[in-house]
Enzyme design. Structure first.
Site, PDB file in Angstrom:
ATOM      1  N   LYS A 140      17.259  11.284 -20.660  1.00 45.22           N
ATOM      2  CA  LYS A 140      16.677   9.950 -20.536  1.00 45.22           C
ATOM      3  C   LYS A 140      15.157  10.011 -20.438  1.00 45.22           C
ATOM      4  O   LYS A 140      14.607  10.940 -19.867  1.00 45.22           O
ATOM      5  CB  LYS A 140      17.228   9.265 -19.271  1.00 45.22           C
ATOM      6  CG  LYS A 140      18.547   8.551 -19.533  1.00 45.22           C
ATOM      7  CD  LYS A 140      19.248   8.102 -18.269  1.00 45.22           C
ATOM      8  CE  LYS A 140      18.573   6.955 -17.547  1.00 45.22           C
ATOM      9  NZ  LYS A 140      19.412   6.442 -16.424  1.00 45.22           N
ATOM     10  N   LYS A 163      10.029   9.446 -15.661  1.00 47.08           N
ATOM     11  CA  LYS A 163       8.687   9.430 -15.095  1.00 47.08           C
ATOM     12  C   LYS A 163       8.177  10.835 -14.883  1.00 47.08           C
ATOM     13  O   LYS A 163       6.991  11.050 -14.788  1.00 47.08           O
ATOM     14  CB  LYS A 163       8.724   8.778 -13.706  1.00 47.08           C
ATOM     15  CG  LYS A 163       9.155   7.342 -13.734  1.00 47.08           C
ATOM     16  CD  LYS A 163       9.176   6.755 -12.330  1.00 47.08           C
ATOM     17  CE  LYS A 163       9.487   5.270 -12.430  1.00 47.08           C
ATOM     18  NZ  LYS A 163       9.446   4.595 -11.147  1.00 47.08           N
ATOM     19  N   LYS A 167      18.856  15.483  -4.533  1.00 43.28           N
ATOM     20  CA  LYS A 167      17.436  15.421  -4.170  1.00 43.28           C
ATOM     21  C   LYS A 167      17.061  16.480  -3.150  1.00 43.28           C
ATOM     22  O   LYS A 167      15.954  17.012  -3.183  1.00 43.28           O
ATOM     23  CB  LYS A 167      17.098  14.043  -3.579  1.00 43.28           C
ATOM     24  CG  LYS A 167      16.871  12.948  -4.604  1.00 43.28           C
ATOM     25  CD  LYS A 167      16.169  11.781  -3.926  1.00 43.28           C
ATOM     26  CE  LYS A 167      16.119  10.552  -4.823  1.00 43.28           C
ATOM     27  NZ  LYS A 167      15.642   9.372  -4.098  1.00 43.28           N
TER      28      LYS A 167
END
Ligand code: TRP
Length: 327
Positions: free
Chosen positions: A192, A195, A111
């Site tokens: 996958k 969002k 991140k």
């Protein structure tokens, strides 16, 4: 009854991958476990959030979870920041966790890699997560493999705390949840469903209109063969549709495959199954958003229940650590 806890961030909307991969497990678990589900807004602010949007997203996520079948009468659904003990315990556990240990966390490395400003909270995020878990004497944390390192850290910190101060905290176990469906992006079926997909033509949101669902599935990437067969390696797109249709109707993808010869029919079948699966969720969400009071009351009751347990845990922690009681 075993106590399970799993948190979810109020960032972005809930999609079909969340529903079939995780949420449906939570909904099933609440009948056989004492289930705790914090909406982890304190975790969300480790990256910049627009205040108005955070507030809206938090309530909306609660409504979405309830619409999907989480029943606040039988599980404990609450907002993390409503229970101040999360940050109190996090501080104490930060003083138990090692700097070097946290530096090894993959999620932090991933991140923070391309961020200009990395706040200290992003670094200590896993300790707040440990506090979420340990605060409720959680037995089992049913989360995906991507969270394994955080749960191991939670166990290490908890054991270290107990070695120092006595058997005060329950050491939780990690459980990979019973394989929920692995729902992939409809346009890029090797990654996958997520969002963050920009325009999101490959993501189906729980609140998508039936026609939007049909259109997205009709346009899903398949391949140039014509055979309907479950084979993730060779046929990721078709396999994804089989997986989705299977999960939406409680069957295995292989079973589903036996019923179809043509891609067009498979797509129609898949689209109708998803439309049917989502219809009651959209209906219930509409009701809940017309009367936000119902959700707010449920969250308040959840925070009440959670708060009682959290207060007791923190009292044990304070006593064990030798903090002077307020006279
Ligand atoms: N870190 C988790 C995620 O990224 C969210 C989370 C916060 C969580 N607290 C938790 C998950 C406690 C399980 C238990 O998905």
């Amino acid at each position: 009854m075993q106590r399970v806890l799993s948190g979810i961030q109020p960032s972005g909307d809930v999609h079909l991958g969340n529903l079939l991969g995780a949420l449906q497990n939570w909904v099933a678990d609440q009948h056989t476990h004492e289930s705790f589900h914090p909406i982890v807004d304190l975790h969300a602010v480790t990256v910049p959030q627009d205040p108005a949007e955070l507030q809206t997203a938090t309530l909306r996520l609660a409504q979405m979870l309830m619409a999907s079948g989480l029943d606040p009468d039988i599980c404990v659904l609450f907002v993390q920041s409503h229970v101040p003990e999360h940050t109190q315990l996090a501080w104490v556990l930060e003083c138990t966790a090692g700097f070097g240990e946290l530096r090894r966390m993959h999620q932090f490395k991933d991140k923070s890699a391309d961020m200009d400003f990395v706040c200290a909270g992003l670094f200590t995020y896993p300790v707040l997560q440990a506090a979420d878990i340990v605060l409720y004497d959680t037995d089992v944390v049913p989360v995906g493999d991507d969270q394994r390192q955080h749960i191991e850290l939670t166990r290490d910190i908890t054991q270290r705390f107990n070695a120092r101060y006595g058997e005060v905290l329950v050491v939780p176990e990690h459980r990979i949840p019973p394989a929920g469906a692995r729902v992939m992006d409809l346009q890029e079926p090797t990654r996958k469903m997520s969002k963050s997909a920009d325009e999101a033509p490959g993501t189906i949101w729980l609140l998508d209109e039936p026609d939007t669902v049909r259109r997205k599935i009709r346009r899903a990437v398949t391949d140039s063969e014509a055979e309907v067969r479950f084979d993730r390696e060779a046929k990721p797109g078709v396999s994804n549709l089989l997986e989705i249709l299977g999960a939406a109707t409680g069957r295995s993808p292989q079973e589903v495959a036996a019923g179809y010869d043509r891609y067009g029919e498979l797509k129609n079948g898949c689209a109708e199954a998803v439309v049917e699966l989502l219809a009651p969720i959209r209906r219930r969400f509409d009701e809940l958003s017309t009367d936000p009071g119902e959700t707010q009351r449920a969250l308040a009751a959840g925070a009440e229940t959670a708060g009682e347990i959290a207060t007791a845990t923190m009292a044990r922690v304070r006593e064990a650590m030798g903090f002077l009681p307020r006279g």
